[in-house]
Motif scaffolding. Structure first.
Motif, PDB file in Angstrom:
ATOM      1  N   TYR A 173      59.753  14.946  40.060  1.00 43.57           N
ATOM      2  CA  TYR A 173      58.985  16.169  39.825  1.00 43.57           C
ATOM      3  C   TYR A 173      58.197  16.057  38.531  1.00 43.57           C
ATOM      4  N   ILE A 174      57.044  16.719  38.527  1.00 45.88           N
ATOM      5  CA  ILE A 174      56.242  16.822  37.314  1.00 45.88           C
ATOM      6  C   ILE A 174      55.842  18.278  37.117  1.00 45.88           C
ATOM      7  N   ASN A 175      55.590  18.638  35.869  1.00 44.43           N
ATOM      8  CA  ASN A 175      55.002  19.929  35.539  1.00 44.43           C
ATOM      9  C   ASN A 175      53.510  19.700  35.365  1.00 44.43           C
ATOM     10  N   VAL A 176      52.717  20.397  36.160  1.00 43.60           N
ATOM     11  CA  VAL A 176      51.270  20.266  36.103  1.00 43.60           C
ATOM     12  C   VAL A 176      50.707  21.513  35.426  1.00 43.60           C
ATOM     13  N   LEU A 177      50.009  21.306  34.333  1.00 44.18           N
ATOM     14  CA  LEU A 177      49.313  22.395  33.660  1.00 44.18           C
ATOM     15  C   LEU A 177      47.860  22.353  34.105  1.00 44.18           C
ATOM     16  N   TRP A 178      47.362  23.475  34.563  1.00 49.87           N
ATOM     17  CA  TRP A 178      46.018  23.516  35.119  1.00 49.87           C
ATOM     18  C   TRP A 178      45.305  24.781  34.681  1.00 49.87           C
ATOM     19  N   TRP A 179      43.987  24.794  34.860  1.00 49.47           N
ATOM     20  CA  TRP A 179      43.143  25.876  34.383  1.00 49.47           C
ATOM     21  C   TRP A 179      42.721  26.774  35.537  1.00 49.47           C
ATOM     22  N   PHE A 180      43.041  28.082  35.432  1.00 45.17           N
ATOM     23  CA  PHE A 180      42.586  29.060  36.430  1.00 45.17           C
ATOM     24  C   PHE A 180      41.087  29.264  36.219  1.00 45.17           C
ATOM     25  N   ASP A 181      40.284  28.283  36.555  1.00 42.73           N
ATOM     26  CA  ASP A 181      38.855  28.322  36.243  1.00 42.73           C
ATOM     27  C   ASP A 181      38.118  29.471  36.924  1.00 42.73           C
ATOM     28  N   ARG A 182      38.631  29.954  38.030  1.00 43.01           N
ATOM     29  CA  ARG A 182      37.963  31.055  38.721  1.00 43.01           C
ATOM     30  C   ARG A 182      38.288  32.405  38.086  1.00 43.01           C
ATOM     31  N   PRO A 205      46.852  35.064  37.393  1.00 41.10           N
ATOM     32  CA  PRO A 205      45.807  34.199  36.830  1.00 41.10           C
ATOM     33  C   PRO A 205      44.965  34.925  35.782  1.00 41.10           C
ATOM     34  N   GLU A 206      45.011  36.253  35.778  1.00 38.12           N
ATOM     35  CA  GLU A 206      44.250  37.021  34.805  1.00 38.12           C
ATOM     36  C   GLU A 206      45.100  37.189  33.553  1.00 38.12           C
ATOM     37  N   ARG A 207      44.714  36.450  32.500  1.00 39.29           N
ATOM     38  CA  ARG A 207      45.498  36.407  31.263  1.00 39.29           C
ATOM     39  C   ARG A 207      44.607  35.922  30.130  1.00 39.29           C
ATOM     40  N   PRO A 208      45.025  36.112  28.877  1.00 40.61           N
ATOM     41  CA  PRO A 208      44.172  35.706  27.746  1.00 40.61           C
ATOM     42  C   PRO A 208      43.723  34.249  27.799  1.00 40.61           C
ATOM     43  N   ASN A 209      44.599  33.355  28.172  1.00 32.74           N
ATOM     44  CA  ASN A 209      44.250  31.947  28.384  1.00 32.74           C
ATOM     45  C   ASN A 209      44.669  31.598  29.805  1.00 32.74           C
ATOM     46  N   PRO A 210      43.710  31.385  30.699  1.00 31.59           N
ATOM     47  CA  PRO A 210      44.039  31.201  32.112  1.00 31.59           C
ATOM     48  C   PRO A 210      44.655  29.829  32.430  1.00 31.59           C
ATOM     49  N   ILE A 211      45.875  29.635  31.939  1.00 32.72           N
ATOM     50  CA  ILE A 211      46.590  28.379  32.144  1.00 32.72           C
ATOM     51  C   ILE A 211      47.632  28.575  33.238  1.00 32.72           C
ATOM     52  N   GLY A 212      47.624  27.688  34.219  1.00 31.29           N
ATOM     53  CA  GLY A 212      48.626  27.695  35.277  1.00 31.29           C
ATOM     54  C   GLY A 212      49.629  26.579  35.042  1.00 31.29           C
ATOM     55  N   LEU A 213      50.831  26.786  35.536  1.00 30.20           N
ATOM     56  CA  LEU A 213      51.902  25.800  35.429  1.00 30.20           C
ATOM     57  C   LEU A 213      52.636  25.754  36.754  1.00 30.20           C
ATOM     58  N   THR A 214      52.751  24.562  37.315  1.00 32.22           N
ATOM     59  CA  THR A 214      53.482  24.387  38.568  1.00 32.22           C
ATOM     60  C   THR A 214      54.380  23.167  38.466  1.00 32.22           C
ATOM     61  N   CYS A 215      55.630  23.345  38.845  1.00 35.99           N
ATOM     62  CA  CYS A 215      56.567  22.233  38.975  1.00 35.99           C
ATOM     63  C   CYS A 215      56.364  21.678  40.384  1.00 35.99           C
ATOM     64  N   ILE A 255      51.313  22.637  45.435  1.00 33.26           N
ATOM     65  CA  ILE A 255      50.855  23.199  44.164  1.00 33.26           C
ATOM     66  C   ILE A 255      50.148  24.511  44.484  1.00 33.26           C
ATOM     67  N   ASP A 256      50.315  25.504  43.639  1.00 33.79           N
ATOM     68  CA  ASP A 256      49.707  26.812  43.882  1.00 33.79           C
ATOM     69  C   ASP A 256      48.364  26.939  43.156  1.00 33.79           C
ATOM     70  N   ALA A 257      47.523  25.934  43.332  1.00 36.56           N
ATOM     71  CA  ALA A 257      46.187  25.917  42.750  1.00 36.56           C
ATOM     72  C   ALA A 257      45.191  25.608  43.863  1.00 36.56           C
ATOM     73  N   GLU A 258      43.950  25.939  43.612  1.00 36.85           N
ATOM     74  CA  GLU A 258      42.913  25.741  44.614  1.00 36.85           C
ATOM     75  C   GLU A 258      42.216  24.391  44.455  1.00 36.85           C
ATOM     76  N   ASP A 259      41.555  23.983  45.515  1.00 39.34           N
ATOM     77  CA  ASP A 259      40.783  22.742  45.501  1.00 39.34           C
ATOM     78  C   ASP A 259      39.748  22.785  44.382  1.00 39.34           C
ATOM     79  N   GLY A 260      39.675  21.716  43.611  1.00 34.71           N
ATOM     80  CA  GLY A 260      38.699  21.619  42.530  1.00 34.71           C
ATOM     81  C   GLY A 260      39.196  22.132  41.187  1.00 34.71           C
TER      82      GLY A 260
END
Length: 158
Positions: free
Chosen positions: A39-48, A79-89, A107-112
């Motif tokens: 398993y990995i923790n993926v930090l991603w950006w809620f760019d939308r 996803p609506e937060r001061p810094n739109p950072i997502g985290l998924t294990c 992963i609970d993130a969208e394509d792109g």
């Protein structure tokens, strides 16, 4: 407040072929031995959700059944937060080192979606044996493996 510069290390690809982390060429060496972790923790950006309105939202009408009507942003995974950072294990299904691709089960993130960082999941740092939870979410699955089979429609208002 202090400003920070972030640089995406790749993008998430979600399509009929599955879920992949496509790592930028210059970061491929950083994948060395990642396959030794399941398993990995993926930090991603809620760019939308990277806009003034979404970054200003500090409370959220609860999307959860049986929860308080209003929740603070930091008490949600919105996803609506001061810094739109997502985290998924995420569970690694395979790694293509040559092309810089990590295949994932979920992963609970969208394509792109831009990837900010990847960290290995290690129980000594990432697992809490007996966390305290509010009553309204205490019946949720206790681990990632059971979450896939859980009927989340019983939890959300939408």
């Amino acid at each position: 407040m202090e400003q920070f510069n972030l640089k995406a290390i790749g993008k998430i690809q979600v399509n009929d072929d599955g879920i992949k982390l496509l790592i930028a060429k210059e970061y491929i060496p950083a994948l060395t031995n990642i396959k030794d972790f399941s398993y990995i923790n993926v930090l991603w950006w809620f760019d939308r959700c990277d806009n003034v309105e979404a970054r200003s939202k500090l409370t959220e009408k609860s999307p959860y059944k049986n929860a308080p009507e209003l929740l603070g942003t930091f008490a949600t995974r919105s996803p609506e937060r001061p810094n739109p950072i997502g985290l998924t294990c995420s569970y690694i299904t395979s790694v293509d080192y040559e092309n810089g691709i990590i295949h994932l089960a979920y992963i609970d993130a969208e394509d792109g979606t831009p990837i900010l960082d990847i960290k290995p999941y290690t129980p000594s740092l990432d697992r809490v044996e007996n966390p305290l939870m509010p009553d309204w979410c205490s019946g949720w699955p206790k681990n990632v493996e059971d979450s896939g089979d859980f009927d989340w429609n019983t939890v959300f208002n939408f």
